[in-house]
Design an enzyme around this catalytic site. Structure first.
Site, PDB file in Angstrom:
ATOM      1  N   TYR A 144      -3.690  -8.145  -3.491  1.00 38.91           N
ATOM      2  CA  TYR A 144      -3.978  -7.426  -2.209  1.00 38.91           C
ATOM      3  C   TYR A 144      -3.387  -8.042  -1.141  1.00 38.91           C
ATOM      4  O   TYR A 144      -3.294  -9.225  -1.113  1.00 38.91           O
ATOM      5  CB  TYR A 144      -5.398  -7.115  -2.091  1.00 38.91           C
ATOM      6  CG  TYR A 144      -5.870  -6.496  -0.729  1.00 38.91           C
ATOM      7  CD1 TYR A 144      -5.746  -5.267  -0.689  1.00 38.91           C
ATOM      8  CD2 TYR A 144      -6.152  -7.182   0.434  1.00 38.91           C
ATOM      9  CE1 TYR A 144      -5.915  -4.385   0.611  1.00 38.91           C
ATOM     10  CE2 TYR A 144      -6.546  -6.660   1.741  1.00 38.91           C
ATOM     11  CZ  TYR A 144      -6.367  -5.335   1.690  1.00 38.91           C
ATOM     12  OH  TYR A 144      -6.952  -4.588   2.891  1.00 38.91           O
ATOM     13  N   ASP A 239       1.752 -14.947  -0.460  1.00 35.72           N
ATOM     14  CA  ASP A 239       0.613 -14.407   0.589  1.00 35.72           C
ATOM     15  C   ASP A 239      -0.534 -15.371   0.338  1.00 35.72           C
ATOM     16  O   ASP A 239      -1.255 -15.090  -0.448  1.00 35.72           O
ATOM     17  CB  ASP A 239       0.401 -13.018   0.041  1.00 35.72           C
ATOM     18  CG  ASP A 239      -0.601 -12.478   0.934  1.00 35.72           C
ATOM     19  OD1 ASP A 239      -1.221 -13.282   1.746  1.00 35.72           O
ATOM     20  OD2 ASP A 239      -1.138 -11.381   0.975  1.00 35.72           O
ATOM     21  N   LYS A 267      -7.153 -15.478   7.707  1.00 38.27           N
ATOM     22  CA  LYS A 267      -8.480 -15.829   7.210  1.00 38.27           C
ATOM     23  C   LYS A 267      -8.659 -17.410   7.996  1.00 38.27           C
ATOM     24  O   LYS A 267      -8.686 -17.448   9.139  1.00 38.27           O
ATOM     25  CB  LYS A 267      -8.694 -15.991   5.955  1.00 38.27           C
ATOM     26  CG  LYS A 267      -8.482 -14.295   5.480  1.00 38.27           C
ATOM     27  CD  LYS A 267      -8.941 -14.061   4.135  1.00 38.27           C
ATOM     28  CE  LYS A 267      -8.949 -12.303   4.074  1.00 38.27           C
ATOM     29  NZ  LYS A 267      -8.367 -11.782   2.943  1.00 38.27           N
TER      30      LYS A 267
HETATM   31  C1  LIG Z   1      -7.636 -10.489   3.235  1.00 40.63           C
HETATM   32  C2  LIG Z   1      -6.246 -10.481   2.778  1.00 40.63           C
HETATM   33  C3  LIG Z   1      -4.848  -9.799   3.543  1.00 40.63           C
HETATM   34  C4  LIG Z   1      -5.351  -8.916   4.430  1.00 40.63           C
HETATM   35  O1  LIG Z   1      -5.665  -9.743   5.639  1.00 40.63           O
HETATM   36  P1  LIG Z   1      -6.445  -8.805   6.900  1.00 40.63           P
HETATM   37  O2  LIG Z   1      -6.774  -9.850   7.900  1.00 40.63           O
HETATM   38  O3  LIG Z   1      -7.792  -8.099   6.230  1.00 40.63           O
HETATM   39  O4  LIG Z   1      -5.621  -7.869   7.435  1.00 40.63           O
HETATM   40  C5  LIG Z   1      -4.006  -9.883   2.865  1.00 40.63           C
HETATM   41  N1  LIG Z   1      -3.561 -10.679   1.794  1.00 40.63           N
HETATM   42  C6  LIG Z   1      -4.367 -11.544   1.182  1.00 40.63           C
HETATM   43  C7  LIG Z   1      -4.306 -12.212   0.090  1.00 40.63           C
HETATM   44  C8  LIG Z   1      -5.542 -11.355   1.419  1.00 40.63           C
HETATM   45  O5  LIG Z   1      -6.701 -11.995   0.829  1.00 40.63           O
END
Ligand SMILES: *Cc1c(COP(=O)(O)O)cnc(C)c1O
Length: 429
Positions: A144, A239, A267
Site C-alpha cells: 500500500y 516507501d 507516520k
Molecule cells: C500509511 C502508508 C501510506 C499512506 O500514508 P498516509 O499518511 O495514510 O497517506 C503510504 N505508504 C505506506 C507504506 C503506508 O504504510
C-alpha cells in the site's frame, strides 16, 4: 465492557460520514462489529469514551513508536503553537528537519516535506517519471502506498499485462501504466525488467511489507531489486512510510544496507501530526520545483507545529539503544504469543522486524502475499474480538502489521500474552 457511548457516536457518525469514519479501516469492516471512539491516549494505552482501557498495538497506525502522548512531543507542540500555527514563509524548524533527515537516513541528500504518506508517494513517482522521461511504474501486490490513482491497481490476468484499477474513479489509461509484481519473487522481477525495463520510470516497494500483514524481504531480495533498477535505468523507491525510523533508526535502507534512489516517509516522521516527506539523491531532488521543472507544492508543507512534533519524535528515536530495546520487546511478545498458541493447539506464527510484527493463523512460515491471503482470517477475527474484550487492541484486519512502542513495558507484554491464552482458545472456534 460498556461501549454505549462509542455505539451512540458511531450511529451519529454513520449518518453524516461515509461508513462513519474518515479512513476506511477504522470502521472495523474486516473484523465485524463497531469501532470504539478514543477519548485520550497515554504511553501504551488507549482510553475510550466509555472509560475502557486498551493496550494498543496500532499506535495510530505507526507514528507512536515512543508511546502515546509522549511529554517531549506534547511539550514541543505546545511550545511551537504558542508562536503561531502556520506562517506561509520558511521557518527554522524546516531546516532542522532537513538536516536531521540527511543525518539519519542513508541516501537522503535532499528532502521535501509534505503533509501525508500519500502525498509523499505520489510526489515521488511524479519525480521518477519527470527525471527519467519514462511513464511506467512497478509496484507489488499487497503493498500500500496511499490512495494515489497510480497505486490503486492490481495485476491483470497473466504475467506482464496491464494493471487493473481496484477502485472506480481510477482511469484505466492510468492503471495501464502500473505494472505489478509478487513480492519476494526474484524471477518475476527479473522477467518483468527484461521485458520492459526501458519503459520503467521507477519501482516502488515497501521494503518490509506492512500492509499485507508483515512480510520481511527474503535474503538478498532488496539487493536484487536494487541491481535490476540500476541495470535498467529505473529509480528504486523505498516507501518507508511505515518502516522509517521503526525497523532501524535509518529505516529499511539502514537495516538491509540497500540505498534507494528515493525514499518516502510519513507516520513516525510527524510524531502524530499530518506529515510526510520524500527525499533521496541530490541530482534527483534538484529536479523538484522551484529548483527544477517537476512541480510539487503545499500550503501547509513544513508546518511549524508539525515539524516540532516530528523533530521531538525523531529526537526520541535517536536515543542510544532505542531500536535494540524495541526489537527485544517485539521478540519477547511474539515468542510469548507463539507459545500461548502452541499450548492452545492453534496453528499460528509471527513475523517480526524491529518495532513491527505480524500475526498469522497458519502453520507455515509466511513470506509472500499469496501465503498471507491463505491464512485463517476467520480465526484472526475471533482472536481480535477476544483480545479487544480483554483490553488489547490489535489492528482490526488480518492484513495489517502490528506496532510495538518503547512505552510498552513488561507488565503490558505479560498482560497481552495472558489475554492471548484465552483468545487463542476462542479463536479455535
Ligand atoms: C500509511 C502508508 C501510506 C499512506 O500514508 P498516509 O499518511 O495514510 O497517506 C503510504 N505508504 C505506506 C507504506 C503506508 O504504510
Amino acid at each position: 465492557m460498556d461501549t454505549s457511548r462509542s455505539r451512540e457516536l458511531f450511529s451519529r457518525a454513520r449518518a453524516l460520514m461515509p461508513g462513519g469514519v474518515n479512513s476506511p479501516v477504522r470502521a472495523f469492516g474486516s473484523v465485524g462489529g463497531e469501532p470504539f471512539f478514543a477519548q485520550r491516549a497515554e504511553g501504551p494505552f488507549l482510553f475510550d469514551v466509555d472509560g475502557n482501557r486498551y493496550i494498543d498495538y496500532v499506535g495510530s497506525w505507526g507514528p507512536m513508536v515512543a508511546g502515546h502522548n509522549h511529554p517531549a512531543v506534547r511539550d514541543a507542540v505546545l511550545a511551537a503553537a504558542r508562536d503561531g500555527l502556520s506562517f506561509g514563509v520558511p521557518n527554522p524548524l524546516e531546516v532542522t528537519m532537513a538536516e536531521t533527515l540527511a543525518c539519519i537516513v542513508p541516501g537522503c541528500e535532499m528532502v521535501r516535506m509534505v503533509n501525508s504518506g500519500t502525498e509523499a508517494t505520489l510526489s515521488a513517482i511524479r519525480l521518477a517519471r519527470g527525471a527519467t522521461g519514462r511513464a511506467r511504474i512497478v509496484k507489488f501486490e499487497g503493498c500500500y502506498h496511499g490512495h494515489g490513482d497510480s497505486f490503486l491497481v492490481k495485476a491483470g490476468s497473466g504475467a506482464l499485462t496491464f494493471g487493473v484499477p481496484t477502485s472506480p474513479g481510477v482511469p484505466k489509461a492510468l492503471a495501464d501504466l502500473t505494472l505489478t509484481l509478487p513480492y519476494n519473487d526474484f524471477d518475476a522481477a527479473t522477467a518483468l525488467f527484461d521485458e520492459c525495463g526501458a519503459d520503467i520510470a521507477g519501482l516502488i516497494v515497501e521494503p518490509v511489507v506492512g500492509n499485507a500483514n508483515c512480510l520481511p524481504p527474503r535474503d538478498g531480495y532488496l539487493q536484487h531489486l536494487r541491481a535490476l533498477c540500476t541495470r535498467h535505468g529505473a529509480l528504486l523507491i523505498f516507501d518507508e512510510v511505515m518502516t522509517g525510523f521503526r525497523v532501524a533508526l535509518g529505516g529499511a535502507q539502514e537495516r538491509y544496507g540497500v540505498t534507494a534512489d528515493l525514499a518516502t516517509f510519513g507516520k513516525v516522521i510527524g510524531g502524530g501530526m499530518p506529515v510526510g516527506a520524500y527525499g533521496g539523491r541530490r541530482e534527483l531532488m534538484e529536479q523538484v520545483s522551484p529548483s527544477g521543472p517537476v512541480y510539487q507544492a503545499g500550503t501547509l508543507s513544513g508546518n511549524p507545529v508539525a515539524m516540532a512534533a516530528g523533530l521531538a519524535m525523531l529526537g526520541l528515536v535517536q536515543a542510544p539503544g532505542f531500536h535494540a530495546a524495541l526489537e527485544a520487546k517485539t521478540n519477547a511478545l511474539c515468542d510469548g504469543l507463539e507459545a500461548a498458541a502452541r499450548d492452545a493447539g492453534v496453528p499460528f506464527t509471527t513475523n517480526r522486524v524491529g518495532g513491527m510484527f505480524g500475526l498469522f493463523f497458519s502453520s507455515e512460515r509466511i513470506d509472500t502475499y499469496a501465503q498471507a491471503l491463505a491464512c485463517d482470517t476467520k480465526a484472526f477475527n475471533r482472536f481480535f474480538h477476544a483480545m479487544l474484550e480483554r483490553g488489547v487492541y490489535l489492528a482490526p484486519s488480518a492484513f495489517e502489521a502490528a506496532f510495538m512502542s518503547s512505552a510498552h513495558g513488561e507488565a503490558e507484554l505479560d498482560a497481552t500474552v495472558a489475554a492471548a491464552r484465552d483468545a487463542f482458545r476462542i479463536a479455535k472456534g
